[in-house]
Motif scaffolding. Structure first.
Motif: not given
Length: 715
Positions: A477-489
């Motif tokens: 079910g994963i087709t995209t990603v977003h990554l924050d500076a505090d390594l929350r994906l």
């Protein structure tokens, strides 16, 4: 899907909208051209058919362009009679530029719902644009033109054929007569041998609908193949079901007539295909109903549509989910869909669309060309031309003191990194099952991190500074990603999203090692191996894949081989092997081969202790080795008091190998040997005190006998 569709009436719809070639003699030339040019109802029939069988434009689709920008510029120059401005082969040597391209062909390329340009893997055909001639003046196409006695064009007319499409391996080619190139929607011919062309469709628009009929039901439909009673069934079909009204489909030896039924299509091949009879239906119930009309029970023979089998699965992550190594933990989930593909906010550049990060923007052309520019500058974009499929995902970031970094994912599943200011081209860093659907770059507290995902396959994370990679199995079910500076994906797709907390130390256990390791460029190995391979193998010792770690150790043992004499690569590697073996510093991570790594370090110590003072090419490294041994002695007593039993074991064995023990270390060793809670620590301490029986105890917990036996006095 929409309500029941009776494809028994399809032939009537086809006759109503397709060109009436039989009426050509009763129309003036202008009237017939206007009749051919009335393509809108034909494209609408194609759109409706695609929709009826469940085709939807993929959210992340990058349409196949009929040509690249460079090809288009070259084409326009050739039309104007101007010379090419680039050296190399003429891409249009197989094209007669004096022939117009039929309007219907250009219209098809531009259809916003075109299932070929948006989903070419459904079709297994290759386009030719501009259409190329047969016979081919460039020598690539193998088919001849039309023979002199052909009935497909009038006597004296141009016998050439303009090929616009071919079967995947060019076993068949489809084209229109060059004599009809000036018509808006000419007839389509197909090769059935190198020297024979036959009529395939009454127009280009009819051909593309016919091609969709051949491809889409096979992917989206419920299917039954053949039957033991085929002869009786075929007789029934011919009596009871009308055809769709197309010419028989000719491809790969097949000669297929298609019949229509409620919500179902019957494909009967009288040629040389694999199956004589195939039925595709929009629902399993439609197949069962049609089978019952034939006196058959197909309920146990119905095949599930490929589209259903390959459809993206729902996201499966739940709050609290984690992996056994603690690399990631799910913080929260949501049913809200998460868009995939290239995020393209406007960068104020008119029709162009750009991926923007701060003052940096990047875009990709259809031919794979990348462009990067700064939004706070009037400078022209930096371009790089590459042999790559169109980008399906882009990300960019400004690296302090290094300039912009661009990541591009492509339709063929490749991932490339490019630093526009370097002057070098993109570097391919990964390739998975296509396509790559999501990318993210961020500056975290640990450094720059890249995240990438491939549809329902893998989420990969790179620490850019060290080059270390971690692959995460986060389910479907994963087709995209977003990554924050505090390594929350944040990962997700059409079915929802999840926020995942990442642990940098667990993700990249060899990160610190790779950042701290000094250059092995000028070192030498015990064998003819490349010393610059040593850091890579050291990093792999910390792999979570047991087999990979063991292979890395085997490679290191061969390259360093202290038994053959002390080489400079072994001196440089010693400090890292020791830290890995003692679970301290860069080695303070899980390791499947920790005992073997420390065993190699212990053998290196022994080699260091036997070096002479001869003036050799390696004397500098021998001096470095002696200095290392002198520096280790003072910290051994501290290692014997560490909480981690692995470190206490390593400290005891290093004391034994170095033959360096002071009163403090001796006292600690006696305490450990007499009553440490960990039997391995007690055995290592006993060995340091000269107890030969301790060798067997260490071997029983996994130590190599040769590594520990050699530590006994006099060995």
């Amino acid at each position: 899907m929409s309500g029941m569709i009776d494809y028994g009436r399809f032939g009537e719809l086809l006759r109503r909208v397709m060109p009436r070639w039989d009426d050509r003699d009763r129309m003036s030339e202008d009237e017939f051209a206007a009749h051919l040019a009335d393509t809108a109802p034909r494209w609408e029939l194609l759109r409706r058919f695609q929709e009826e069988w469940g085709y939807e434009l993929p959210e992340d689709a990058v349409p196949w362009q009929r040509w690249s920008e460079s090809e288009h510029r070259h084409y326009l120059r050739r039309l104007k009679g101007e010379p090419a401005d680039e050296a190399g082969e003429d891409p249009f040597e197989s094209v007669d530029l004096s022939l117009p391209v039929p309007a219907a062909l250009d219209e098809w390329w531009e259809l916003p719902f075109n299932s070929f340009t948006h989903s070419p893997r459904l079709y297994w055909t290759n386009p030719e644009y501009p259409p190329t001639l047969r016979p081919d003046p460039g020598g690539y196409g193998v088919a001849d033109g039309l023979p002199d006695d052909t009935a497909l064009v009038p006597a004296g007319a141009d016998r050439r054929v303009c090929v616009f499409k071919a079967e995947y391996e060019y076993c068949n080619e489809w084209g229109y007569p060059a004599a009809e190139a000036g018509l808006p929607d000419p007839r389509v011919l197909v090769t059935v041998s190198e020297r024979e062309w036959v009529l395939q469709a009454g127009s280009l628009s009819e051909f593309f609908l016919q091609l969709a009929v051949q491809r889409l039901p096979a992917h989206y439909g419920w299917t039954v193949h053949g039957d033991d009673d085929t002869e009786r069934i075929v007789a029934w079909i011919r009596d009871e079901l009308p055809t769709l009204g197309f010419q028989p489909w000719r491809e790969l030896g097949q000669h297929i007539t298609v019949y229509g039924a409620p919500d179902a299509l019957v494909f009967h091949d009288t040629g040389y295909g694999d199956v004589e009879l195939t039925v595709h239906a929009r629902t399993a119930e439609a197949l069962e109903t049609l089978g019952a009309r034939m006196g058959l029970d197909w309920s146990d023979r119905i095949l599930t549509p490929t589209a259903v089998e390959e459809a993206p699965k729902p996201i499966a992550l739940q709050p609290g989910d984690t992996d056994e190594s603690g690399r990631w933990t799910v913080l929260s989930t949501s049913p809200d869909p998460m868009g995939s593909g290239i995020a393209r906010p406007s960068a104020g550049d008119g029709a162009d669309s750009w991926t923007v990060s701060g003052t940096l923007a990047v875009t990709s052309d259809e031919d794979g060309t990348l462009r990067a520019r700064r939004l706070d500058s009037d400078a022209d974009p930096v371009l790089v031309h590459q042999q790559a499929e169109p980008a399906t995902a882009l990300a960019c970031i400004e690296l302090p003191d290094e300039g912009p970094l661009v990541a591009s994912g492509h339709r063929d599943g490749t991932l490339q990194l490019w630093m526009p200011d370097s002057g070098d081209g993109p570097l391919q860093v990964a390739r998975q099952r296509p396509p790559l659907t999501g990318l993210a770059l961020t500056a975290s507290t640990t450094g720059t991190v890249l995240a990438a995902c491939w549809r329902d396959d893998v989420v990969a994370l790179w620490d850019i500074a060290s080059g270390e990679r971690a692959d995460l199995d986060l389910g479907p079910g994963i087709t995209t990603v977003h990554l924050d500076a505090d390594l929350r994906l944040t990962v997700g797709g059409p079915s929802g999203r999840a926020v995942v907390r990442l642990d940098a130390d667990a993700l990249w256990p060899a990160r610190e090692l790779m950042l701290r390791v000094i250059s092995f460029e000028n070192a030498t190995c015990a064998t003819d191996g490349d010393p610059e391979d040593v850091p890579r193998h050291l990093a792999r010792l910390l792999s979570r894949d047991t087999d990979d770690a063991r292979r890395a150790f085997a490679e290191l043992e061969m390259l360093l081989s202290p038994e053959q004499g002390l080489c400079s690569a072994a001196v440089l590697a010693f400090v890292y092997l020791t830290q890995i073996g003692a679970a301290v510093g860069v080695g303070a991570h899980h390791c499947h081969v920790r005992r073997q790594a420390l065993g190699l370090a212990l053998r290196t110590v022994r080699a260091m202790g036997t070096i002479g003072t001869r003036d050799t090419a390696e004397e500098h490294w021998h001096t470095v080795a002696r200095d290392m041994l002198a520096d280790i002695g003072p910290v051994l007593a501290d290692m014997l008091q560490e909480e981690d039993p692995v470190t206490r074991t390593a400290g005891a064995l290093l004391v034994t190998a170095l033959r360096q023990s002071d009163d403090r270390a001796d006292g600690l060793l006696r305490v450990l040997a007499a009553g440490d809670s960990d039997p391995e620590v007690a055995a290592a301490a006993a060995l340091a005190l000269g107890d030969a029986a301790a060798v067997d105890a260490l071997v029983s917990v996994g130590w190599e006998r040769a590594d520990v036996d050699s530590l006994l006095p006099g060995r």
